[in-house]
Design an enzyme around this catalytic site. Structure first.
Site, PDB file in Angstrom:
ATOM      1  N   TYR A 122      38.992  68.068 -27.353  1.00 49.02           N
ATOM      2  CA  TYR A 122      38.138  67.001 -27.466  1.00 49.02           C
ATOM      3  C   TYR A 122      38.694  65.465 -27.440  1.00 49.02           C
ATOM      4  O   TYR A 122      38.162  64.609 -26.808  1.00 49.02           O
ATOM      5  CB  TYR A 122      37.493  67.210 -28.784  1.00 49.02           C
ATOM      6  CG  TYR A 122      36.761  66.174 -29.410  1.00 49.02           C
ATOM      7  CD1 TYR A 122      35.324  65.799 -28.818  1.00 49.02           C
ATOM      8  CD2 TYR A 122      36.744  65.371 -30.557  1.00 49.02           C
ATOM      9  CE1 TYR A 122      34.626  64.843 -29.255  1.00 49.02           C
ATOM     10  CE2 TYR A 122      36.052  64.344 -30.974  1.00 49.02           C
ATOM     11  CZ  TYR A 122      34.582  64.130 -30.261  1.00 49.02           C
ATOM     12  OH  TYR A 122      33.945  63.242 -30.928  1.00 49.02           O
ATOM     13  N   TRP A 146      34.501  68.067 -38.879  1.00 48.25           N
ATOM     14  CA  TRP A 146      34.281  68.147 -37.164  1.00 48.25           C
ATOM     15  C   TRP A 146      34.400  69.367 -36.599  1.00 48.25           C
ATOM     16  O   TRP A 146      34.179  69.904 -35.631  1.00 48.25           O
ATOM     17  CB  TRP A 146      35.106  66.812 -36.769  1.00 48.25           C
ATOM     18  CG  TRP A 146      34.791  66.778 -35.163  1.00 48.25           C
ATOM     19  CD1 TRP A 146      35.698  66.703 -34.154  1.00 48.25           C
ATOM     20  CD2 TRP A 146      33.394  66.405 -34.635  1.00 48.25           C
ATOM     21  NE1 TRP A 146      35.101  66.659 -32.991  1.00 48.25           N
ATOM     22  CE2 TRP A 146      33.633  66.436 -33.231  1.00 48.25           C
ATOM     23  CE3 TRP A 146      32.226  66.310 -35.220  1.00 48.25           C
ATOM     24  CZ2 TRP A 146      32.515  65.948 -32.205  1.00 48.25           C
ATOM     25  CZ3 TRP A 146      31.201  66.091 -34.164  1.00 48.25           C
ATOM     26  CH2 TRP A 146      31.368  66.033 -32.891  1.00 48.25           C
ATOM     27  N   GLU A 183      27.043  64.613 -33.436  1.00 44.45           N
ATOM     28  CA  GLU A 183      27.636  63.729 -34.656  1.00 44.45           C
ATOM     29  C   GLU A 183      26.630  63.635 -35.932  1.00 44.45           C
ATOM     30  O   GLU A 183      26.938  63.734 -36.977  1.00 44.45           O
ATOM     31  CB  GLU A 183      27.584  62.183 -34.191  1.00 44.45           C
ATOM     32  CG  GLU A 183      28.607  61.983 -33.296  1.00 44.45           C
ATOM     33  CD  GLU A 183      30.156  62.156 -33.893  1.00 44.45           C
ATOM     34  OE1 GLU A 183      30.483  62.462 -34.881  1.00 44.45           O
ATOM     35  OE2 GLU A 183      31.209  62.265 -32.920  1.00 44.45           O
TER      36      GLU A 183
END
Length: 182
Positions: free
Chosen positions: A18, A48, A40
């Site tokens: 990522y 995350w 998000e």
């Protein structure tokens, strides 16, 4: 081995990929922007890593984030997703995905693209910040507060200023890579 931002969990290949392959690179594709915005919004109150680990299942659940398809999902389809253990089963966030797709379509209609709308907040140029240590970076900024207010006014959900700053960073509108990140 290249030096990465301190928030990257080196023991998680999804985190490394990522960071290395997308985070902070200017993004202009509307479908990809929609997907990133959704991710998000799912993170609110979670790690995350949880979102990254469920990313592929979310793609499969939400028509690969094709905005029109998501906007047409029925309540029954969304309710069925609550039984899917491969995704984050938060009813509000799942239903927000459809609401956000509908608001996204309205922005596209008004501005020609979500990309044009979004990048107008930074005059088309990435804001590069001085970040010696990611722990010193703010959780929200005047820019994320302004965009958050505008998104909410347009009907977007789970787009508070903290989530919006994370989105701006991920989509490359704000470069908050640590100074020594390679």
């Amino acid at each position: 081995m290249p030096k990465r931002c301190g928030w990257v969990k080196m023991n998680n290949p999804l985190y490394v990929a990522y960071h290395d392959e997308g985070w902070g690179q200017p993004l202009h594709d509307d479908r990809a922007l929609f997907e990133l915005l959704c991710l998000e919004t799912y993170q609110a109150g979670l790690s995350w890593a949880t979102v990254l680990n469920k990313h592929q299942a979310f793609r499969e659940s939400f028509y690969n984030y094709q905005v029109q398809g998501v906007s047409e999902m029925t309540d029954a389809e969304l309710e069925d997703l609550l039984d899917n253990p491969a995704i984050i089963r938060n009813r509000s966030k799942i239903f927000a995905t459809r609401a956000n797709s509908q608001a996204f379509l309205q922005v596209q209609k008004t501005y020609g693209s979500f990309d044009a709308y979004l990048w107008s907040f930074v005059e088309g140029k990435t804001i590069v910040n001085d970040v010696p240590d990611y722990r010193q970076a703010p959780a929200k900024t005047p820019l994320s507060e302004k965009l958050s207010q505008d998104l909410k006014k347009r009907g977007f959900k789970f787009t508070g200023p903290v989530a919006v700053l994370a989105f701006l960073q991920a989509a490359g509108l704000v470069d908050d890579h640590e100074n020594d990140c390679e």
